[in-house]
Design an enzyme around this catalytic site. Structure first.
Site, PDB file in Angstrom:
ATOM      1  N   ARG A 245       6.228   2.674  15.401  1.00 24.34           N
ATOM      2  CA  ARG A 245       6.037   3.324  14.107  1.00 24.34           C
ATOM      3  C   ARG A 245       7.255   4.065  13.594  1.00 24.34           C
ATOM      4  NH1 ARG A 245       1.715   2.400  16.314  1.00 24.34           N
ATOM      5  NH2 ARG A 245       2.890   3.068  18.112  1.00 24.34           N
ATOM      6  N   THR A 246       7.847   4.885  14.447  1.00 25.63           N
ATOM      7  CA  THR A 246       8.904   5.767  13.941  1.00 25.63           C
ATOM      8  C   THR A 246      10.109   4.954  13.490  1.00 25.63           C
ATOM      9  OG1 THR A 246       8.095   7.375  15.535  1.00 25.63           O
ATOM     10  CG2 THR A 246      10.190   7.869  14.468  1.00 25.63           C
TER      11      THR A 246
ATOM     12  N   LYS B 236      27.495   1.711  29.333  1.00 23.77           N
ATOM     13  CA  LYS B 236      28.837   1.785  29.945  1.00 23.77           C
ATOM     14  C   LYS B 236      29.200   3.232  30.254  1.00 23.77           C
ATOM     15  CE  LYS B 236      30.116  -1.814  26.721  1.00 23.77           C
ATOM     16  NZ  LYS B 236      30.860  -1.945  25.465  1.00 23.77           N
TER      17      LYS B 236
ATOM     18  N   ARG C   2      16.194   8.906  18.595  1.00 25.85           N
ATOM     19  CA  ARG C   2      15.158   9.206  19.598  1.00 25.85           C
ATOM     20  C   ARG C   2      15.805   9.111  20.962  1.00 25.85           C
ATOM     21  NH1 ARG C   2       9.152   6.691  19.979  1.00 25.85           N
ATOM     22  NH2 ARG C   2       8.917   8.228  18.328  1.00 25.85           N
TER      23      ARG C   2
ATOM     24  N   HIS D 173       8.772  16.274  17.900  1.00 25.52           N
ATOM     25  CA  HIS D 173       8.742  15.038  17.106  1.00 25.52           C
ATOM     26  C   HIS D 173       8.473  15.467  15.656  1.00 25.52           C
ATOM     27  CE1 HIS D 173       8.322  10.990  15.921  1.00 25.52           C
ATOM     28  NE2 HIS D 173       7.407  10.569  16.772  1.00 25.52           N
TER      29      HIS D 173
HETATM   30  N1   CP Z   1       3.884   8.011  16.693  1.00 27.40           N
HETATM   31  C1   CP Z   1       5.001   7.478  17.252  1.00 27.40           C
HETATM   32  O1   CP Z   1       6.009   8.175  17.477  1.00 27.40           O
HETATM   33  O2   CP Z   1       4.927   6.146  17.518  1.00 27.40           O
HETATM   34  P1   CP Z   1       6.117   5.291  18.126  1.00 27.40           P
HETATM   35  O3   CP Z   1       6.403   5.808  19.513  1.00 27.40           O
HETATM   36  O4   CP Z   1       5.635   3.871  18.112  1.00 27.40           O
HETATM   37  O5   CP Z   1       7.315   5.505  17.238  1.00 27.40           O
END
Ligand code: CP
Length: 303
Positions: free
Chosen positions: A51-52, A80, A101, A129
């Site tokens: 999703r993100t 590396k 991320r 998040h």
């Molecule tokens: N909600 C969420 O962060 O989903 P993903 O880990 O798929 O990005």
């Protein structure tokens, strides 16, 4: 240069502005289709995502911009031995804004010290998040009409669940939000989060059984037990199915309660619940695209 590491990096006024802007985009996305022409977003994902990453990509494309990056640290020079800070410096040479991320808590803070372009934390370990929180806030606002005077039940892995930590941080700013924390004793909300709740004067209670809490909830926020953060498989297997929301459990819930989940789900919401009018987790995921469009516009200073 703007950075979003934790939701507390945004003022309440800024969150309100992002909600209004996301609402406006949802009403007519075509108005914004060229807003980021000639702008580039770098998506640096050192940890898996559906999703993100896809919603950031879709957001930038919907604004007329372009996207580069990697979906897997293995395809970057991290393999590396390149540091996260150097990777972020490089991304700033090729892009106008970065979403990253990383599995290590605090990695985006270190990276943000070096960046010359806006940087957005798209999830760091079990820490924060913030763009999921903006997604959650937009969903709550559109479904309940405000952020005040409601009871939210947060259920599942409250220890490692970064979406829970960020959402609590955000909701502590509003009036009369009551928190019901539902988890196995081993996966309770960390003490530092409870201290924050106490300092803000919020009302909160802890439960172990979902059935005991469900009748009083206006929002039920289910979460996945975070397998990737466990030190041993045995503990994960013992705890993974602690909560399974099904039609039977929903019989005691309010008729207008909303069911949220940041997704991915594993077992914690039975598929039969998807048809319940209270289920909003797919709608919530859809909101993620629009709120990320709003955030990109705001951080790039585009009106
Ligand atoms: N909600 C969420 O962060 O989903 P993903 O880990 O798929 O990005």
């Amino acid at each position: 240069v703007r950075k979003l590491i934790n939701i507390t990096d945004l003022s309440t006024g800024e969150i309100d502005h992002l909600m209004d802007l996301a609402d406006d985009i949802m009403a007519d996305p075509t108005k914004y289709q060229d807003a980021c022409a000639h702008k580039i977003l770098a998506t640096l994902f050192f940890e898996p995502s559906t999703r993100t990453r896809l919603s950031f990509t879709s957001a930038m494309m919907s604004l007329g911009g372009q996207v580069l990056g990697f979906a897997d640290a293995k395809s970057s020079s991290a393999t590396k031995g390149e540091t996260v800070s150097d990777t972020v410096i490089m991304a700033g040479c090729y892009a106008d804004i970065i979403a990253m991320r990383h599995p290590k808590e605090g990695a985006p803070i270190a990276a943000a010290r070096k960046t010359t372009v806006p940087l957005i934390n798209a999830g760091d370990g079990g820490h924060f998040h913030p763009t999921q929180t903006l997604t959650d806030l937009l969903t709550i606002h559109r479904k309940l009409g405000s952020f005040d005077n409601f009871t939210i039940g947060l259920c599942g892995d409250l220890m490692f669940g970064r979406t829970v930590h960020s959402l609590i941080e955000a909701l502590l700013r509003y009036e009369n939000v009551k928190f019901i924390l539902i988890s196995p004793p081993e996966l309770r909300l960390p003490e530092y989060m409870k201290e924050k709740m106490n300092r803000s004067g919020a009302e909160w209670h802890e439960y172990t059984k979902l059935e005991d809490a469900i009748p009083e909830l206006d929002v039920l926020y289910m979460t996945r037990v975070q397998k990737e953060r466990f030190f041993n498989e045995e503990d994960y297997v013992r705890l993974k199915d602690s909560y399974i929301l099904d039609r039977e459990k929903l019989e005691d819930a309010k008729k207008n309660m909303i069911i949220m989940h940041p997704l991915p789900r594993v077992n914690e919401i039975a598929v039969e619940v998807d048809d319940d009018p209270r289920a909003c987790y797919f709608y919530q995921a859809k909101c993620g695209r629009y709120v990320r469009m709003a955030l990109i516009l705001y951080f790039l200073g585009i009106n």
